[in-house]
Each structure stands twice: as C-alpha cells, then as structure tokens.
Enzyme design. Structure first.
Site, PDB file in Angstrom:
ATOM      1  N   GLY A   1      41.276 -13.777  10.554  1.00 25.60           N
ATOM      2  CA  GLY A   1      41.666 -15.093  10.286  1.00 25.60           C
ATOM      3  C   GLY A   1      40.236 -15.917  10.353  1.00 25.60           C
ATOM      4  N   SER A   2      40.004 -17.172  11.080  1.00 24.90           N
ATOM      5  CA  SER A   2      38.794 -17.889  10.907  1.00 24.90           C
ATOM      6  C   SER A   2      37.883 -17.512  11.734  1.00 24.90           C
ATOM      7  CB  SER A   2      39.338 -19.265  11.578  1.00 24.90           C
ATOM      8  OG  SER A   2      40.294 -19.893  10.728  1.00 24.90           O
ATOM      9  N   THR A   3      37.586 -16.177  12.537  1.00 27.05           N
ATOM     10  CA  THR A   3      36.425 -15.916  13.006  1.00 27.05           C
ATOM     11  C   THR A   3      35.691 -15.404  11.739  1.00 27.05           C
ATOM     12  OG1 THR A   3      37.312 -13.793  13.142  1.00 27.05           O
ATOM     13  CG2 THR A   3      37.495 -15.116  15.146  1.00 27.05           C
TER      14      THR A   3
END
Length: 578
Positions: A284-286
C-alpha cells in the site's frame, strides 16, 4: 619260649619320612605364594577400576564431551553450538536428556505393561504401546526427551524390557520470542528451520556461539505491542521489525502467530509461517516513500512542484481515486502528507516505467531478500512492466514484497541513500561497510523532512512519540482475492518509521493482518489507526535500551534540519516555494 620277629620294613625310615614332609611343605608354600600373587593382582585391578570410577564420577564432568588438546590449544569440539543474541543472552543450547525405548523380547505382558506405563506417561496411546511391546523388533522408541521426574517414575514401575538412552536435545530458553528467527532443530540435531537450518553445518561443528544481531529486550517489546494490536483490532496476524539504518542489522523481528520450538508437537502451519520474511504483500501507501524518492532523485520533480489531483484517473476499466480527496492541485509535500494516489501516479508517469523498474531493482524489490533464513519469499512483480503497472506500483499495488524488504528499503532511503543487505548476524563494528548507493544524500535529507511532516500533520500523527522525532508513512492495502480483484474488508494495515528522523538510527515497521475497526478507532482499520500507535509505543519503550535519548523538538537546529514549507497554491500554479 616264643620269640617275636620284627620286620625292619614295617618301621618308617627316618630319611623317607623327612623327604615326604619336606615335599608337602614346599607345595603348600608355593600355593600360598600363588594365592598371594593372584590376590595382589586382583586387588590392584580393583584399585585401578575404583580409582577410575571416582575420577570419572567426581573429578570429570561425564555429561560433557572431553576436548582433545594438541600443543596446548583446543583442536576439536563436539556438540551443537549455542546461539546467542547481540548481548550474549542464550537463545539456543543443547542438553543431554534421557529417552525411553523398549526391547519387546523382554516385555512379558504387553497389555499389562502398557497400562502400567500410561499411569506415569498418560499422553501415550494404549493401543500404540501394546503394538510396540508386541513387535518382533529388538528396539523401538517409546518416548523421546523425558524429564528427570518422568525417568524416575518409569524406573519405579520396574517394567522389564524398558531402557533409557541419553540423547542431546536442543533447548530454546526464550521459547516463542525468537521462534521465527532461531527456528528449531530435530531429534537428530539437524536444523529444520530458521538460523538452525541456515547455519546447520557450522552449528554442528560445535564451534563458538553464533552471535545474532537481535536484542532480546527489543524483541520482547516488539512482540508485546504487536500482540496488543492483534487483540484490540481482532487481527489474524502481525509482523514487526526494528532495524539499524546504518548497518541493516535486525535488532528485533516478530511474526505472529508464533510457536514454542520446545513443543514440537504443537506447531500449526499458520504459526510456522514467517510473515516478516516469507510472506510477500502489496504494502500500500508505504510504497509512496520510494515513489517520491525516485521522482526527486531522477529530477522529474522537486519539493516546490505539484500536480493536479482534482479528478480521478481513469485507465480502461480502472479508476484511481484518493481516499481523502482534496480535489485540487497538490504540492509534492502535500501529495506525500495526504497520501494522494492521484498525485503519486502522475509523479511515477513522469519518471517512466523503465526507470521505475530499475529503481525498484536497486532497492532489492525484484529479488528475494538476502536475509540469512531459509524462509524467504520471492517478490511478485509484473512482467511485462506496462504503464498501468507503473501507475499502481506508485501507491503500493501490483508489486508484492516481504516486510523485511520494505524495512530494508526505507533504511536505504533515510540513512543517506546507501543500501546494505539486511542481516541477522551481528556485524563487526570495526568492519568498513560498503553498500550500494540508491539515492543521493540530498534526496535522503528531503525524504526525512517529508516523513516527519506525515507524523506532524498528516496520516501518521498517532505515531508521534514525543522527544524521539518519529517520521514515517502509513499504509493500508486491500488483500487480493483468490478469484481476482481485492477484498475490501481484508486489509493489511502498516506503518513504517525512522527515528530520530533528523539523524536516523533505527527503522520500525509494524503490520497487522486483517484488523477490524473498533470504537477507539471510530470504526477505521487503517494503518494510521492500527499500526501507528504501536510504533509510537515501541519507540518510547525501546529507545532507552537503544541509547537514543529524547531531544527538544523545538530546538532551532532540529527545526532547521526538518523545516519544510508547503507551497500555497491557487489553481494550478504554486504561489510560494520551499
């Protein structure tokens, strides 16, 4: 007158009598001498045996192998070597333990013997014992690795045909705490998983203790905080890592659920699965950490630039939206702070697919991790690498890596831009580390500022451990479904951070598998609500053990190092600059 005749032959001759008596005495003396000599020999033999028994039982440690010496130095050792943490705390060792076996030839009554044995070893099956006691073989194992109390109880039964044999048993004093790192060895001292398997030959040579990079104190903190989040959010598992950013040494690593390697009969497949190194996930957004660093390093954008995030992006039948849309032009710091998918996609498209793929390879995301464990997952990457893949990878979908690879990648970005492979072995502090540069020092400094911005004003505010200057990024990814597509309610919620971010020393990653929102999180199960608070508590508890002291966050030198001005925007033009 009658005369008596005396025959001279009836009277013994003096010489003959003396001769007979002399021969008897001589024989007697010889017999006495022989008895004396034989007795002396037997006495000497028994004395030697007695002395040896005393020597072995009193003066020598019979349970340990003797060490051969040559020219005053040890030349050979036997027994599996110990495994210790970075501070010398024992993680694995070998002990001699009794194991019970039977010679069925001497078992008089298999039924009765099985019944009696189960009074002290009730875990054994009666039918199985009867079958073993009735076997025609002369040797059959009954139970391996008995405790002294069990051995005494079996002995007390007095069942003919039961015997004990000493065996070496691998003991794990820390139990579950290091299960996925240390792994376990089998009955025959052969490594089956973890470090035990990776370094099996070396450990079996009986060399000096193998020293790992982990700190058992940090390991305990990490496990406790991850378990707290699983319980609070009804998750099915979790993974966590604490890594030294400058050496890539793993100070702590946890995968939950875990198992007790001392209880070999109670290890489920789920517990044996190492989520930290073997599992590969769309994080995801990591991944926006790498997307932003890539764009800044290739020079396709700067912190002064921005992108139009006012409308969703439509590609064929796919639509890319922002979870918390601002519906306006966003500066690069805002794209990162608000975790904009739209802005991230546009940044990636400016870089291009070929350079994106090259950048991911430099970070190690296209190959298995170099971690010293047999349980290593292979990343899943697109082939061919199309523009749609470039778009989704920019916000952490379409590429799957292990948590250890993610943590290693973040360490490479924040430590000045140099990548060192992750390791579970304690590095020699005098060793000169030569790594691979992945981004410039300038890009690394810019990323530290952005990571701090997320914790101060963005989605990572719940990770703000006062005085420790945490900087990080949230990640919330829907898990892929078996039949294609994504499961909206099956989330991977994570937060990855560096601290103190003005001069990073450690990376901390927390990931919870399939959490469910609760009252305290207002029903949300995102990384900011689930994983960020865990990272905050881990930092607060671990920092003193890691010799990281709290600082004054408002000190001028710290504010200057982390200062970032977000451009004020109007329409599509930035009015202020960084």
């Amino acid at each position: 007158m009658t005369h008596t005749r005396i025959e001279m032959t009836d009277i013994p001759a003096p010489e003959k009598t003396l001769k007979i008596e002399g021969s008897g005495k001589q024989a007697l003396e010889q017999g006495r001498t022989r008895l004396l000599i034989a007795g002396s020999v037997f006495a000497l033999a028994f004395s030697v045996i007695a002395a040896r028994v005393i020597d072995v039982s009193v003066f020598e440690r019979a349970e340990e192998p003797r060490l051969a010496e040559e020219r005053g130095t040890l030349t050979h050792k036997t027994g599996r070597a110990d495994i210790v943490d970075r501070n010398g705390m024992l993680l694995a060792t070998t002990l001699n333990v009794p194991s019970l076996y039977a010679d069925p030839k001497y078992i008089m009554n298999p039924m009765e013997s099985a019944t009696k044995l189960r009074t002290v070893l009730p875990e054994l099956e009666h039918a199985d014992l009867v079958a073993k006691f009735s076997d025609k073989k002369r040797f059959t194992w009954i139970k391996r690795s008995l405790t002294p109390r069990q051995q005494y109880a079996v002995n007390k039964l007095g069942i003919p045909g039961l015997y004990f044999q000493n065996e070496s048993k691998r003991i794990y004093p820390q139990g579950q705490l290091t299960a996925h790192i240390v792994g376990r060895a089998g009955f025959d001292d052969v490594g089956l998983s973890g470090i035990e398997k990776s370094f099996d030959s070396m450990l079996r040579d009986g060399s000096d203790p193998l020293r790992l990079s982990i700190d058992i104190r940090i390991q305990h903190i990490l496990r406790e905080e991850l378990q707290t989040q699983i319980d609070a959010f009804d998750g099915i598992g979790a993974a966590g890592i604490v890594m030294d950013v400058n050496t890539s040494e793993i100070v702590a690593m946890i995968s939950l659920p875990d198992f007790d390697p001392n209880r070999r009969d109670r290890i489920s497949d789920d517990a044996a699965f190492n989520r930290a190194t073997l599992g590969v996930y769309e994080m995801g957004s990591t991944f926006k950490i790498f997307n932003t660093a890539m764009a800044l390093d290739y020079g396709t954008t700067t912190l002064r630039n921005g992108y139009d995030a006012s409308k969703p992006i439509r590609v064929a039948r796919f639509t890319i939206n922002d979870d918390h849309a601002k519906n306006r032009w966003l500066s690069v710091p805002e794209i990162f702070m608000y975790s904009s998918n739209i802005g991230s996609v546009k940044m990636a498209m400016d870089v291009g697919s070929d350079r994106q793929k090259s950048f991911m390879k430099k970070l190690g995301f296209l190959d298995s991790s170099a971690i010293e464990l047999p349980e290593r997952g292979r990343p899943l990457a697109p082939s061919p690498w199309r523009p749609i893949n470039t778009m989704t990878i920019s916000f952490g979908h379409g590429i799957a890596v292990s948590p250890i690879q993610l943590a290693n990648g973040v360490a490479s970005i924040v430590n000045g831009g140099v990548r060192h492979p992750a390791t579970l072995l304690r590095r020699d502090t005098t060793e000169m580390l030569i790594g691979e540069r992945v981004v410039s020092e300038k890009t690394s400094r810019a990323m530290r500022r952005l990571l701090r911005l997320v914790v101060e004003k963005g989605t990572g505010r719940n990770a703000n451990a006062k005085g420790y200057l945490v900087g990080g990024k949230t990640g919330t990814a829907e898990k892929p479904g078996r039949g294609g597509g994504y499961q909206r309610k099956a989330l991977l919620s994570s937060f990855v951070a560096a601290f103190p971010v003005n001069d990073p020393q450690y990376v901390v990653l927390a990931m919870v598998d399939e959490p469910k929102g609760n009252k305290s999180s207002y029903g949300y199960a995102t990384g900011g609500w689930v994983a960020a608070p865990a990272v905050k508590r881990i930092v607060e508890r671990a920092a003193p053990f890691l010799n990281v002291a709290p600082v004054d966050e408002e000190a001028p030198e710290i504010r200057r190092a982390l200062m970032i001005k977000i451009p004020q925007t109007k329409g599509k033009k930035a009015l202020a600059s960084f």
